[in-house]
Each structure stands twice: as structure tokens, then as C-alpha cells.
Motif scaffolding. Structure first.
Motif, PDB file in Angstrom:
ATOM      1  N   ALA A  15      44.184  39.753  44.262  1.00 11.99           N
ATOM      2  CA  ALA A  15      45.230  38.968  44.919  1.00 11.99           C
ATOM      3  C   ALA A  15      44.662  38.249  46.135  1.00 11.99           C
ATOM      4  O   ALA A  15      43.562  38.563  46.610  1.00 11.99           O
ATOM      5  CB  ALA A  15      46.384  39.898  45.325  1.00 11.99           C
ATOM      6  N   ALA A  16      45.422  37.294  46.657  1.00 16.26           N
ATOM      7  CA  ALA A  16      44.960  36.495  47.794  1.00 16.26           C
ATOM      8  C   ALA A  16      44.668  37.372  49.009  1.00 16.26           C
ATOM      9  O   ALA A  16      43.792  37.057  49.819  1.00 16.26           O
ATOM     10  CB  ALA A  16      45.991  35.427  48.129  1.00 16.26           C
ATOM     11  N   ASP A  17      45.374  38.507  49.145  1.00 11.28           N
ATOM     12  CA  ASP A  17      45.136  39.399  50.289  1.00 11.28           C
ATOM     13  C   ASP A  17      44.026  40.414  50.010  1.00 11.28           C
ATOM     14  O   ASP A  17      43.796  41.323  50.798  1.00 11.28           O
ATOM     15  CB  ASP A  17      46.431  40.119  50.681  1.00 11.28           C
ATOM     16  CG  ASP A  17      46.886  41.121  49.631  1.00 11.28           C
ATOM     17  OD1 ASP A  17      46.205  41.267  48.579  1.00 11.28           O
ATOM     18  OD2 ASP A  17      47.928  41.771  49.848  1.00 11.28           O
ATOM     19  N   GLY A  18      43.361  40.275  48.874  1.00 12.01           N
ATOM     20  CA  GLY A  18      42.248  41.161  48.547  1.00 12.01           C
ATOM     21  C   GLY A  18      42.645  42.361  47.703  1.00 12.01           C
ATOM     22  O   GLY A  18      41.785  43.111  47.253  1.00 12.01           O
ATOM     23  N   GLY A  19      43.936  42.553  47.493  1.00 12.89           N
ATOM     24  CA  GLY A  19      44.396  43.680  46.668  1.00 12.89           C
ATOM     25  C   GLY A  19      43.894  43.544  45.239  1.00 12.89           C
ATOM     26  O   GLY A  19      43.874  42.445  44.686  1.00 12.89           O
ATOM     27  N   ARG A  20      43.459  44.663  44.670  1.00 15.76           N
ATOM     28  CA  ARG A  20      42.928  44.645  43.305  1.00 15.76           C
ATOM     29  C   ARG A  20      43.907  45.283  42.346  1.00 15.76           C
ATOM     30  O   ARG A  20      44.478  46.335  42.636  1.00 15.76           O
ATOM     31  CB  ARG A  20      41.609  45.422  43.232  1.00 15.76           C
ATOM     32  CG  ARG A  20      40.468  44.750  43.947  1.00 15.76           C
ATOM     33  CD  ARG A  20      39.270  45.660  43.993  1.00 15.76           C
ATOM     34  NE  ARG A  20      38.568  45.681  42.712  1.00 15.76           N
ATOM     35  CZ  ARG A  20      37.566  44.860  42.406  1.00 15.76           C
ATOM     36  NH1 ARG A  20      37.167  43.966  43.284  1.00 15.76           N
ATOM     37  NH2 ARG A  20      36.955  44.923  41.248  1.00 15.76           N
ATOM     38  N   PHE A  21      44.073  44.660  41.213  1.00 20.47           N
ATOM     39  CA  PHE A  21      44.970  45.174  40.171  1.00 20.47           C
ATOM     40  C   PHE A  21      44.157  45.272  38.892  1.00 20.47           C
ATOM     41  O   PHE A  21      43.719  44.258  38.356  1.00 20.47           O
ATOM     42  CB  PHE A  21      46.152  44.221  39.967  1.00 20.47           C
ATOM     43  CG  PHE A  21      47.049  44.118  41.166  1.00 20.47           C
ATOM     44  CD1 PHE A  21      48.241  44.809  41.218  1.00 20.47           C
ATOM     45  CD2 PHE A  21      46.671  43.351  42.263  1.00 20.47           C
ATOM     46  CE1 PHE A  21      49.055  44.729  42.333  1.00 20.47           C
ATOM     47  CE2 PHE A  21      47.484  43.271  43.387  1.00 20.47           C
ATOM     48  CZ  PHE A  21      48.681  43.962  43.420  1.00 20.47           C
ATOM     49  N   GLU A  22      43.947  46.502  38.429  1.00 18.90           N
ATOM     50  CA  GLU A  22      43.195  46.692  37.189  1.00 18.90           C
ATOM     51  C   GLU A  22      44.175  46.985  36.083  1.00 18.90           C
ATOM     52  O   GLU A  22      44.994  47.898  36.181  1.00 18.90           O
ATOM     53  CB  GLU A  22      42.186  47.812  37.372  1.00 18.90           C
ATOM     54  CG  GLU A  22      41.082  47.373  38.304  1.00 18.90           C
ATOM     55  CD  GLU A  22      39.969  48.385  38.483  1.00 18.90           C
ATOM     56  OE1 GLU A  22      40.000  49.439  37.808  1.00 18.90           O
ATOM     57  OE2 GLU A  22      39.078  48.112  39.308  1.00 18.90           O
ATOM     58  N   ASN A  54      49.883  39.362  31.298  1.00 21.06           N
ATOM     59  CA  ASN A  54      49.502  40.668  31.835  1.00 21.06           C
ATOM     60  C   ASN A  54      49.653  40.729  33.345  1.00 21.06           C
ATOM     61  O   ASN A  54      49.971  41.785  33.890  1.00 21.06           O
ATOM     62  CB  ASN A  54      48.086  41.016  31.395  1.00 21.06           C
ATOM     63  CG  ASN A  54      48.059  41.338  29.920  1.00 21.06           C
ATOM     64  OD1 ASN A  54      48.456  42.423  29.512  1.00 21.06           O
ATOM     65  ND2 ASN A  54      47.660  40.366  29.111  1.00 21.06           N
ATOM     66  N   ALA A  55      49.464  39.602  34.017  1.00 17.65           N
ATOM     67  CA  ALA A  55      49.683  39.564  35.465  1.00 17.65           C
ATOM     68  C   ALA A  55      51.169  39.776  35.762  1.00 17.65           C
ATOM     69  O   ALA A  55      51.534  40.586  36.623  1.00 17.65           O
ATOM     70  CB  ALA A  55      49.214  38.229  36.030  1.00 17.65           C
ATOM     71  N   GLY A  62      36.525  43.461  31.001  1.00 19.50           N
ATOM     72  CA  GLY A  62      35.905  43.514  32.328  1.00 19.50           C
ATOM     73  C   GLY A  62      36.145  42.259  33.152  1.00 19.50           C
ATOM     74  O   GLY A  62      35.708  42.165  34.306  1.00 19.50           O
ATOM     75  N   LEU A  63      36.853  41.294  32.570  1.00 16.34           N
ATOM     76  CA  LEU A  63      37.118  40.012  33.233  1.00 16.34           C
ATOM     77  C   LEU A  63      37.699  40.198  34.649  1.00 16.34           C
ATOM     78  O   LEU A  63      38.539  41.070  34.874  1.00 16.34           O
ATOM     79  CB  LEU A  63      38.132  39.211  32.391  1.00 16.34           C
ATOM     80  CG  LEU A  63      38.644  37.901  32.993  1.00 16.34           C
ATOM     81  CD1 LEU A  63      37.528  36.875  33.093  1.00 16.34           C
ATOM     82  CD2 LEU A  63      39.796  37.338  32.151  1.00 16.34           C
ATOM     83  N   VAL A  64      37.229  39.364  35.561  1.00 18.04           N
ATOM     84  CA  VAL A  64      37.747  39.360  36.933  1.00 18.04           C
ATOM     85  C   VAL A  64      38.275  37.959  37.228  1.00 18.04           C
ATOM     86  O   VAL A  64      37.570  36.967  37.014  1.00 18.04           O
ATOM     87  CB  VAL A  64      36.638  39.722  37.951  1.00 18.04           C
ATOM     88  CG1 VAL A  64      37.171  39.661  39.375  1.00 18.04           C
ATOM     89  CG2 VAL A  64      36.050  41.099  37.649  1.00 18.04           C
TER      90      VAL A  64
END
Ligand code: FES
Length: 106
Positions: free
Chosen positions: A8-15, A27-28, A96-98
Motif C-alpha cells: 500500500a501507499a503507506d508501506g503496509g504489506r498485504f500477502e 484479489n485486492a 510471488g508477484l509484488v
């Protein structure tokens, strides 16, 4: 299942574990990743599902089709690896896509 990481724009990661055949946008939304609005529901008609594909993944994800390219003109702060996430179909080779979510949508 294919793993996708959204940053996310604030650096939060969502796996997220995504089904093949679904889209990166779906999926988002399903996993409440902030910043993906997807107003048109995936019809390539709004540019509010814009993401930046991690440069390491850009070749595998591929280039946008002409229609997507036209819509990307309406996206905020377009960069070389910008894509509309509703046009990226989840498949095994994307495991594994980012992708990063821009600061804001169109
Ligand atoms: Fe509207 Fe992707 S959801 S262009």
C-alpha cells in the motif's frame, strides 16, 4: 493458488493467496487492500485499479493491451511499470508477484 503481495501507499504489506483466472484487482478488493477503487468493476473503463508492478516482475506480467494503454492516460502518476490491475490475470507464473499501490487513483 498464486501468492501476490500488495504494498500500500503507506508501506503496509498485504500477502494474498489468489485463484488462477481471477484478476489482481479482484484479489485486492476481496482482501480490502487500501487504494484500489476499481470503480468500473474490471471493465478497463476507469483507471482506478492502477498499480505499479515491481520491476523484477514486469517482464512476466507483460505489456498492457492498447485499450489498457489508453485508459492508463487517465491514471495518476503513471510510471514505466504501471498497469491496470483488472487486466492482469492471475496465473502460475505470477506466483510471488509484488505490486505497489499508488498514492491515489485517477
Ligand atoms: Fe476499472 Fe480496472 S477496475 S479499469
Amino acid at each position: 493458488m498464486t501468492k501476490i503481495t500488495y504494498i500500500a501507499a503507506d508501506g503496509g504489506r498485504f500477502e494474498v493467496e489468489a485463484d488462477n483466472g481471477s484478476t489482481v484487482m479482484e484479489n485486492a478488493v476481496r482482501n480490502a487492500v487500501p487504494g484500489i477503487e476499481a470503480e468500473c468493476g474490471g471493465a478497463c473503463a476507469c483507471a482506478t485499479c492502477h498499480v505499479y508492478v515491481d520491476p523484477e516482475w514486469a517482464d512476466k506480467v507483460g505489456e498492457p493491451e492498447p485499450m489498457e494503454e489508453d485508459m492508463l492516460d487517465f491514471a495518476f502518476d503513471v510510471q514505466p511499470t504501471s498497469r491496470l490491475s483488472c487486466q492482469i490475470i492471475v496465473r502460475d507464473e505470477l506466483d510471488g508477484l509484488v505490486v505497489r499501490v499508488p498514492e491515489r487513483q485517477a
